[in-house]
Design an enzyme around this catalytic site. Structure first.
Site, PDB file in Angstrom:
ATOM      1  N   ALA A  83       0.945  -1.077  -0.077  1.00 59.35           N
ATOM      2  CA  ALA A  83      -0.008   0.047   0.033  1.00 59.35           C
ATOM      3  C   ALA A  83       1.010   1.296  -0.022  1.00 59.35           C
ATOM      4  O   ALA A  83       2.071   0.910   0.396  1.00 59.35           O
ATOM      5  CB  ALA A  83      -0.924   0.030   1.277  1.00 59.35           C
TER       6      ALA A  83
ATOM      7  N   GLY B  31       0.842  -5.054   0.789  1.00 53.06           N
ATOM      8  CA  GLY B  31      -0.351  -5.435  -0.070  1.00 53.06           C
ATOM      9  C   GLY B  31       0.357  -6.036  -1.471  1.00 53.06           C
ATOM     10  O   GLY B  31      -0.808  -6.544  -2.021  1.00 53.06           O
TER      11      GLY B  31
ATOM     12  N   GLU C  67      -0.019  -9.519  -0.605  1.00 53.36           N
ATOM     13  CA  GLU C  67      -1.388 -10.068  -0.363  1.00 53.36           C
ATOM     14  C   GLU C  67      -2.119  -9.786  -1.924  1.00 53.36           C
ATOM     15  O   GLU C  67      -3.018 -10.810  -2.228  1.00 53.36           O
ATOM     16  CB  GLU C  67      -2.198  -8.877   0.267  1.00 53.36           C
ATOM     17  CG  GLU C  67      -1.585  -8.871   1.971  1.00 53.36           C
ATOM     18  CD  GLU C  67      -2.407  -7.916   2.640  1.00 53.36           C
ATOM     19  OE1 GLU C  67      -3.056  -8.315   3.676  1.00 53.36           O
ATOM     20  OE2 GLU C  67      -1.901  -6.605   2.444  1.00 53.36           O
TER      21      GLU C  67
ATOM     22  N   GLU D 261       4.060  -5.029   7.703  1.00 50.05           N
ATOM     23  CA  GLU D 261       3.137  -4.079   8.188  1.00 50.05           C
ATOM     24  C   GLU D 261       3.378  -3.928   9.580  1.00 50.05           C
ATOM     25  O   GLU D 261       2.827  -2.724  10.137  1.00 50.05           O
ATOM     26  CB  GLU D 261       1.466  -4.629   7.923  1.00 50.05           C
ATOM     27  CG  GLU D 261       1.181  -4.450   6.496  1.00 50.05           C
ATOM     28  CD  GLU D 261       1.413  -5.662   5.541  1.00 50.05           C
ATOM     29  OE1 GLU D 261       0.822  -5.721   4.432  1.00 50.05           O
ATOM     30  OE2 GLU D 261       2.301  -6.523   6.018  1.00 50.05           O
TER      31      GLU D 261
END
Ligand code: T1G
Length: 702
Positions: A63, A104, A107, A127
């Protein structure tokens, strides 16, 4: 479709190529591009498979962290929903991973059906280092693909794994040689899948192997991380999310993950850890050192002095593969120094962190000498001799005479004037301070002290060397104590004064360790040595600003020969590893209080905390005003990486931002008023603090 994601097709395969430098951060534009591309590929009947990859090299760094403080991470399309669509796709989706798939980014890959990675790729969910947890499916899909234990380890440690390890763990299907075209490899893989009519996989159908783990597994895991995660908010939420994966179907687990993510994102810890993330990146941008400044080549390094600091500094360069010469005029000291280095490596090898061969490889890079002529071709020379100006000047005069032109001459002084040392040479532009922290081969922080004439390419060069020896360089200006020790002075002054006013070493250390410091002030000064503190102050009486009570208790302990751990007695008594109260300290404090007319009283924990921390923060503001530090976050990096300040608070300046500069200002003014002449002398708010607080701003505005 935005150019943040390139959409193209070839035959029955569609390609979604992330195209957002520097690391394909999943900002809104990239999310939109992915969503549009995926919709297009899904609706196109000619398309039978989808390859997701990168058009810029690294797959995806996760992200866009900058969106968290901007609040735009919640702008649609949202990552969790987007990844659920990809996971539920009826067409096989293959991730082509080169370089890195983090947060992310991983992910996204886990939402794909199959993953192809290059052998040098790094895959991880870091994270937790940002005070959050994977919020786009990582805590629910990784346990289904790699098993609970492996997923929990990866998510709570935040540590990446290699492509080979990921394949062994079950979430990478094919590893290709580094440098091979991963998009082409993924295309071949997709064509094989289509030829085999391989199904699209959906994580929702994959079981979680809870039964394979003992009932108390999570409880044991929590115990095992308790000490090292003290104060951090996210690790426990990471565990709760993985526990949810063990009992909830995928979609409900994802909802739980989302709740826990929102719980974390709005915490001071998350703000603090993200502050430190960007602080580390900002520290590398040094005013006056242009991005294209050419660094000087550094192959050979020499270290003057074979004591504790000299030896530790040498080990850093041996670890990084530099030919390194350790020089000491005293041959016995040199031999002793080499012995300490080898012993340290052997201890590390015993712990299985180094092989015997690696120990010999490092020792093989070490040369020793008692002759300055042997280091005349060194590219970088670091002086680590006794902390006395005339001794250091003599060394630099000799280095100036014997070292080749262009050699960088660095001093490891922690308090002395680097400008004065530089002026002892005919080449002050080549002189710089490299302030390592003890133990120098362990502590990550490196205070890079820029002298008035230090040239930009010298700074550029040592920043590069610092990265190679895995140090975090922070560039500071010349003043007494630079940034770290200068801000520590008021912190220590207040702790010692509070002992005269009625606090105890136990109270001071408890308050500071409960706040999150790795060690309280009294324990820290006992470790460093009260004699060092006493002698430094004797050499720099100006720090007392004429305050007769300044450091009075250290003076008394010094006169009694109670230097701390090294003499078995200081603020505490030490026998072996045991530490106990030293009742003499209270008596000495009472005597000093009486001598200086100080009324002893009950001191609250809040007063201890405020009087130790706020003057430190205030000194940070003075340092910023004087330009000794380029930005407040540099002070934070120094305190978190060099002085045991809790990372989950982001450093002293970020802590002040969090509690509000007005509160710091009000407290300083309160003590200024309450403590009479002493308050007037030591609690004057820095003009910058006053200005920012008055304007309702914080230190990030500087
Ligand atoms: N977001 C925004 N900017 C980023 C970024 C990111 N994720 N990663 C790097 N940058 C910027 C960085 O600030 C710098 O900018 C430049 O890229 C180069 O970085 C939903 C919520 C990827 C290993 O924690 O670890 O996904 O200074 O200098 O040494 O669950 O950056 O040039 O202006 O560090 O080669 C999780 C963080 C996010 C990875 C590259 N991802 N990044 O290292 O270069 S949270 C991370 C890194 C998330 C999801 C959650 C490293 C790197 P500038 P750099 P590098």
């Amino acid at each position: 479709m935005s150019d943040s994601v390139i959409y193209k097709t070839q035959g029955q395969i569609a390609y979604l190529l992330l195209n957002s430098t520097p690391v394909n951060g999943l900002g809104q534009a990239v999310r939109q591009g992915l969503s549009d591309g995926f919709a297009q590929a899904s609706q196109d009947d000619t398309i039978k498979a989808i390859v997701v990859g990168s058009n810029i090299g690294p797959f995806c760094g996760g992200a866009d962290i900058a969106e968290f403080s901007a609040g735009t991470f919640a702008d649609k399309p949202l990552l969790p929903q987007l990844f659920n669509q990809i996971d539920a796709s009826s067409k096989p989706v293959i991730a082509a991973i080169d370089g890195l798939a983090l947060g992310g980014g991983l992910e996204l890959a886990l939402a794909c059906d199959y993953r192809v990675a290059t052998s040098k790729a790094k895959l991880g969910l870091p994270e937790v280092h940002l005070g959050i947890l994977p919020g786009a499916g990582g805590t629910q899909r990784l346990p289904r693909l790699a098993g609970i234990a492996n997923a929990l380890q990866m998510i709570v440690s935040g540590a990446p794994v290699s492509a080979q390890q990921a394949q062994q763990l079950g979430f990478v299907d094919l590893v290709v040689k580094d440098g091979e075209d991963v998009i082409a490899a993924a295309t071949n893989y997709a064509e094989q899948l289509l030829a085999q009519q391989a199904p699209a996989l959906n994580c929702a159908d994959m079981p979680v192997d809870r039964e394979s783990l003992p009932a108390e597994y999570f409880a044991e895991f929590r115990k095992s991380i308790e000490r090292k995660t003290r104060g951090f908010y996210a690790p426990e939420r990471c565990i709760q999310a993985v526990e949810a994966a063990c009992v909830l179907p995928l979609m409900e687990g994802l909802r739980k993950e989302g709740e826990l993510f929102l719980e974390c994102i709005n915490t001071p810890q998350a703000r603090a850890q993200q502050h430190l993330f960007f602080a580390e990146r900002a520290a590398g941008k040094v005013p006056g050192v242009a991005k294209d400044t050419q660094a000087r080549p550094v192959k050979k390094v020499a270290v003057i002095g074979s004591g504790t600091m000299g030896g530790g500094i040498v080990m850093n360069f041996l670890n990084a593969g530099f030919d390194t010469t350790m020089l000491d005029l005293n041959a016995q000291a040199l031999e002793r120094g080499v012995g300490v280095i080898r012993k340290n490596y052997e201890i590390t090898a015993k712990k299985g962190k180094l092989t015997g061969q690696q120990v010999e490889q490092r020792m093989g890079l070490l040369t020793t000498s008692t002759q300055y002529s042997d280091i005349q071709d060194a590219d970088l020379v670091i002086e680590a001799v006794f902390e006395k100006m005339d001794v250091k000047k003599a060394v630099f005069k000799t280095l100036d005479e014997c070292c080749k032109p262009g050699a960088i001459l660095a001093t490891n002084t922690s308090t002395l004037d680097v400008n004065e040392i530089a002026e002892a040479t005919s080449r002050p532009q080549d002189v710089i301070g490299l302030h390592f922290f003890s133990p120098a081969n362990v502590m990550r922080l490196l205070e890079v002290v820029r002298a008035e004439k230090t040239s930009p390419d010298v700074i550029k060069t040592v920043l590069g060397c610092a990265a190679k020896i895995k140090k975090l360089p922070v560039v500071v200006g010349v003043c007494f104590g630079f940034v770290g020790n200068r801000m520590l002075e008021p912190y220590g002054r207040e702790a010692l004064r509070l002992l005269l006013e009625g606090a105890t070493p136990e109270q001071i250390d408890r308050v500071l360790t409960e706040f999150g410091f790795a060690m309280g002030f009294c324990s820290m000064i006992d470790l460093a040595g009260n004699d060092i503190s006493y002698l430094t102050r004797q050499a720099h009486p100006e720090v007392t600003h004429g305050d007769p009570s300044y450091g009075a208790l250290v003076d008394s302990l010094y006169e009694l020969g109670h230097y701390g751990q090294k003499t078995g007695c200081g603020f505490y008594q030490y026998s072996g590893r045991d530490k106990s109260a030293n009742p003499d300290v209270i008596t000495l404090a009472e005597q000093a209080a009486f001598k200086h007319g100080i009324t002893r009283r009950k001191i609250s924990d809040q007063e201890v905390l405020e009087r130790c921390l706020y003057p430190l923060i205030n000194e940070g503001a003075l340092i910023l005003e004087e330009g000794i530090a380029a930005r407040a976050s540099d002070c934070d990096l120094i305190y978190v990486n060099g002085y045991g300040f809790p990372a989950w608070r982001g450093g002293p300046m970020q802590y002040a931002n969090e509690i509000g500069l007005t509160n710091v200002l009000d407290a300083l003014n309160k003590y200024k008023a309450q403590l009479g002449e002493y308050g007037e002398r030591w609690f004057e708010p820095a003009p910058l603090l006053l200005k920012l607080a008055t304007e309702g701003k914080n230190f990030n505005a500087v």
